[in-house]
Design a protein around this motif. Sequence first.
Motif, PDB file in Angstrom:
ATOM      1  N   PRO A  43      31.255  45.503  37.072  1.00 35.83           N
ATOM      2  CA  PRO A  43      30.406  44.308  36.951  1.00 35.83           C
ATOM      3  C   PRO A  43      30.666  43.513  35.668  1.00 35.83           C
ATOM      4  N   GLY A  44      30.986  44.207  34.586  1.00 37.51           N
ATOM      5  CA  GLY A  44      31.320  43.526  33.339  1.00 37.51           C
ATOM      6  C   GLY A  44      32.574  42.686  33.465  1.00 37.51           C
ATOM      7  N   ILE A  45      33.571  43.227  34.146  1.00 31.76           N
ATOM      8  CA  ILE A  45      34.822  42.480  34.355  1.00 31.76           C
ATOM      9  C   ILE A  45      34.574  41.252  35.225  1.00 31.76           C
ATOM     10  N   ILE A  46      33.851  41.437  36.318  1.00 31.24           N
ATOM     11  CA  ILE A  46      33.583  40.326  37.240  1.00 31.24           C
ATOM     12  C   ILE A  46      32.827  39.210  36.527  1.00 31.24           C
ATOM     13  N   TYR A  47      31.804  39.565  35.784  1.00 26.70           N
ATOM     14  CA  TYR A  47      31.027  38.552  35.065  1.00 26.70           C
ATOM     15  C   TYR A  47      31.878  37.862  34.005  1.00 26.70           C
ATOM     16  N   ALA A  48      32.675  38.617  33.283  1.00 30.52           N
ATOM     17  CA  ALA A  48      33.512  38.029  32.227  1.00 30.52           C
ATOM     18  C   ALA A  48      34.499  37.026  32.814  1.00 30.52           C
ATOM     19  N   ILE A  49      35.142  37.383  33.898  1.00 28.69           N
ATOM     20  CA  ILE A  49      36.104  36.466  34.518  1.00 28.69           C
ATOM     21  C   ILE A  49      35.384  35.234  35.055  1.00 28.69           C
ATOM     22  N   TYR A  50      34.223  35.452  35.660  1.00 28.81           N
ATOM     23  CA  TYR A  50      33.444  34.325  36.182  1.00 28.81           C
ATOM     24  C   TYR A  50      33.075  33.347  35.054  1.00 28.81           C
ATOM     25  N   VAL A  51      32.588  33.877  33.946  1.00 29.44           N
ATOM     26  CA  VAL A  51      32.156  33.039  32.821  1.00 29.44           C
ATOM     27  C   VAL A  51      33.356  32.300  32.205  1.00 29.44           C
ATOM     28  N   LEU A  52      34.490  32.961  32.134  1.00 34.23           N
ATOM     29  CA  LEU A  52      35.649  32.339  31.479  1.00 34.23           C
ATOM     30  C   LEU A  52      36.340  31.309  32.349  1.00 34.23           C
ATOM     31  N   VAL A  53      36.332  31.511  33.643  1.00 35.53           N
ATOM     32  CA  VAL A  53      37.063  30.594  34.531  1.00 35.53           C
ATOM     33  C   VAL A  53      36.204  29.405  34.953  1.00 35.53           C
ATOM     34  N   VAL A  54      34.922  29.617  35.162  1.00 36.49           N
ATOM     35  CA  VAL A  54      34.046  28.529  35.649  1.00 36.49           C
ATOM     36  C   VAL A  54      33.500  27.731  34.535  1.00 36.49           C
TER      37      VAL A  54
END
Length: 54
Positions: A43-54
């Motif tokens: 979940p940490g990875i998914i959230y981090a990628i979401y925050v950085l890309v969007v």
Amino acid sequence: MGNETFLEVILAIFLPPVGVFLRYGFGAEFWIDLVLSFLGYIPGIIYAIYVLVV
């Protein structure tokens, strides 16, 4: 996606809170990602990628 974003995403895959910290500092995004990473690495990875890309 620029070079800086690409490097942040790569770093976020290995150390999610660090990748978010580089962009947002000690803001709310960092603390949310830190808690998610403690609760589960994925979940940490998914959230981090979401925050950085969007």
